[in-house]
Write an enzyme that holds these catalytic residues in place. Structure first.
Site, PDB file in Angstrom:
ATOM      1  N   HIS A 254       5.379 -78.058  -7.514  1.00 46.08           N
ATOM      2  CA  HIS A 254       5.536 -78.981  -6.385  1.00 46.08           C
ATOM      3  C   HIS A 254       4.167 -79.283  -5.761  1.00 46.08           C
ATOM      4  CE1 HIS A 254       9.633 -76.859  -6.069  1.00 46.08           C
ATOM      5  NE2 HIS A 254       9.957 -78.129  -6.244  1.00 46.08           N
TER       6      HIS A 254
ATOM      7  N   LEU B 246       9.180 -74.074  -2.563  1.00 49.63           N
ATOM      8  CA  LEU B 246       8.051 -74.702  -3.263  1.00 49.63           C
ATOM      9  C   LEU B 246       7.283 -73.725  -4.149  1.00 49.63           C
ATOM     10  CD1 LEU B 246       6.661 -76.909  -0.336  1.00 49.63           C
ATOM     11  CD2 LEU B 246       8.327 -77.538  -2.108  1.00 49.63           C
TER      12      LEU B 246
HETATM   13  P1  AMP Z   1      12.954 -79.881  -7.265  1.00 44.03           P
HETATM   14  O1  AMP Z   1      12.551 -79.249  -5.974  1.00 44.03           O
HETATM   15  O2  AMP Z   1      13.220 -78.903  -8.359  1.00 44.03           O
HETATM   16  O3  AMP Z   1      14.035 -80.919  -7.091  1.00 44.03           O
HETATM   17  O4  AMP Z   1      11.677 -80.678  -7.768  1.00 44.03           O
HETATM   18  C1  AMP Z   1      11.033 -81.617  -6.958  1.00 44.03           C
HETATM   19  C2  AMP Z   1      10.022 -82.354  -7.785  1.00 44.03           C
HETATM   20  O5  AMP Z   1       9.092 -81.432  -8.329  1.00 44.03           O
HETATM   21  C3  AMP Z   1      10.649 -83.120  -8.966  1.00 44.03           C
HETATM   22  O6  AMP Z   1       9.973 -84.359  -9.133  1.00 44.03           O
HETATM   23  C4  AMP Z   1      10.368 -82.186 -10.126  1.00 44.03           C
HETATM   24  O7  AMP Z   1      10.297 -82.847 -11.374  1.00 44.03           O
HETATM   25  C5  AMP Z   1       9.020 -81.623  -9.730  1.00 44.03           C
HETATM   26  N1  AMP Z   1       8.791 -80.338 -10.398  1.00 44.03           N
HETATM   27  C6  AMP Z   1       9.542 -79.220 -10.336  1.00 44.03           C
HETATM   28  N2  AMP Z   1       9.042 -78.267 -11.129  1.00 44.03           N
HETATM   29  C7  AMP Z   1       7.948 -78.794 -11.728  1.00 44.03           C
HETATM   30  C8  AMP Z   1       7.004 -78.323 -12.663  1.00 44.03           C
HETATM   31  N3  AMP Z   1       7.060 -77.088 -13.178  1.00 44.03           N
HETATM   32  N4  AMP Z   1       6.009 -79.138 -13.038  1.00 44.03           N
HETATM   33  C9  AMP Z   1       5.926 -80.406 -12.558  1.00 44.03           C
HETATM   34  N5  AMP Z   1       6.789 -80.913 -11.660  1.00 44.03           N
HETATM   35  C10 AMP Z   1       7.785 -80.124 -11.255  1.00 44.03           C
END
Ligand code: AMP
Length: 292
Positions: A45, A41
């Site tokens: 996140h 995270l």
């Molecule tokens: P992940 O763990 O990369 O699969 O991301 C989980 C959630 O967090 C997804 O909905 C992503 O779009 C969101 N997320 C990841 N990085 C960012 C960021 N920099 N800004 C906003 N949301 C993010």
């Protein structure tokens, strides 16, 4: 300090325990919010979780590195993981339950049901990651059935994913409100990502080329440039002027259907995927021509 057990974050790994917990919460009239993640995270996140906290009573974060969304040559094995750190970060923003299932339990050996969308996965990241969104839609549908949230929160960083989830929710009649959260960035502008940890110190300045290309396109549109080809050319030149970069795609498209457009006439998505060394980075922005 003594913390009463019921106030502390709980970690659930078994799918049937998570389902029982969801049933218990629903029976007591609690509105459940789900934030699906792959863990490791970061502030991006946590922004989703803070947003989610405001939209319900029970905040559940799933941490699951979903094997079906990784291609055979991708980084499933090396994807960064640190559950203990994730749990304390989640606790710091008021998460009630971390749901961290095992891959073998989510996909038993006989698994054969997948969620496939027709056209939305054919664009942008789907071009170089052909089975990615099938894996994403399938795991999110499974998480929705296990956690039974009223609200689910996703980041605009994965713009195509957000569009696909919204479409899936409508198509399959999930009674779930989907909330999108703007991209969280590092102080230097790099979009936060668990994969940023792969970048070397030398590669880091090249990683900033993505945001610079988006900002340049926004300036060009503000100055009256409407031709998508020209905007793509300018963005590609900027990105390629940095070492270690290799463009996967630079696209200017309709923000809902994701189809390419020739001209920027209304709000239009510019989306980028760029390899910086061995790290694939994505970023995006809405280009808005002025009204006059
Ligand atoms: P992940 O763990 O990369 O699969 O991301 C989980 C959630 O967090 C997804 O909905 C992503 O779009 C969101 N997320 C990841 N990085 C960012 C960021 N920099 N800004 C906003 N949301 C993010």
């Amino acid at each position: 300090m003594f913390v009463p057990t019921e106030d502390r974050i709980r970690i659930i790994t078994a799918i049937d325990h998570m389902q029982q917990e969801a049933t218990r919460l629903l029976k007591t009239g609690k509105a459940i919010v789900l934030v699906p993640t792959m863990g490791y995270l970061h502030e991006g996140h946590l922004a989703l979780m803070r947003k989610g906290r405001k939209h319900g009573d029970a905040l559940i974060v799933s941490i699951f590195v979903n094997p079906t969304q990784f291609g055979p040559a991708e980084d499933l094995q090396t994807y960064p993981r640190d559950l203990d750190r994730d749990v304390s970060l989640a606790e710091s923003v008021g998460v009630d339950v971390v749901f961290a299932p095992e891959a073998e339990a989510m996909y038993d050996k006989a698994h054969q049901t997948y969620v496939d969308l027709e056209t939305l996965p054919l664009y942008l990241c789907g071009l170089s990651r052909p089975s990615h969104f099938r894996g994403v839609a399938t795991v999110v549908a499974k998480l929705f059935n296990i956690v039974r949230p009223h609200v689910a929160v996703f980041g605009e960083k994965d713009y195509q994913q957000l569009v696909i989830i919204r479409r899936m929710v409508r198509d399959l009649n999930f009674d779930i409100r989907i909330i999108g959260v703007p991209i969280a960035r590092e102080p230097d502008g790099l979009a936060m990502s668990s994969r940023n940890t792969y970048l070397s110190e030398n590669e880091r300045p090249s990683a900033l080329s993505l945001l610079q290309a988006l900002q340049q396109a926004q300036r060009s549109v503000a100055q009256g440039i409407r031709d998508a080809g020209q905007l793509i050319h300018e963005a590609s030149e900027l990105i390629c002027s940095y070492p270690y970069t290799k463009i996967d795609y630079v696209t200017v498209c309709d923000p809902k259907a994701l189809e390419n457009v020739d001209r920027v006439e209304g709000p239009t998505l510019m989306a980028l995927a760029v390899w910086v060394g061995k790290t694939r980075l994505i970023d995006n922005a809405i280009l808005k021509p002025s009204e006059d």
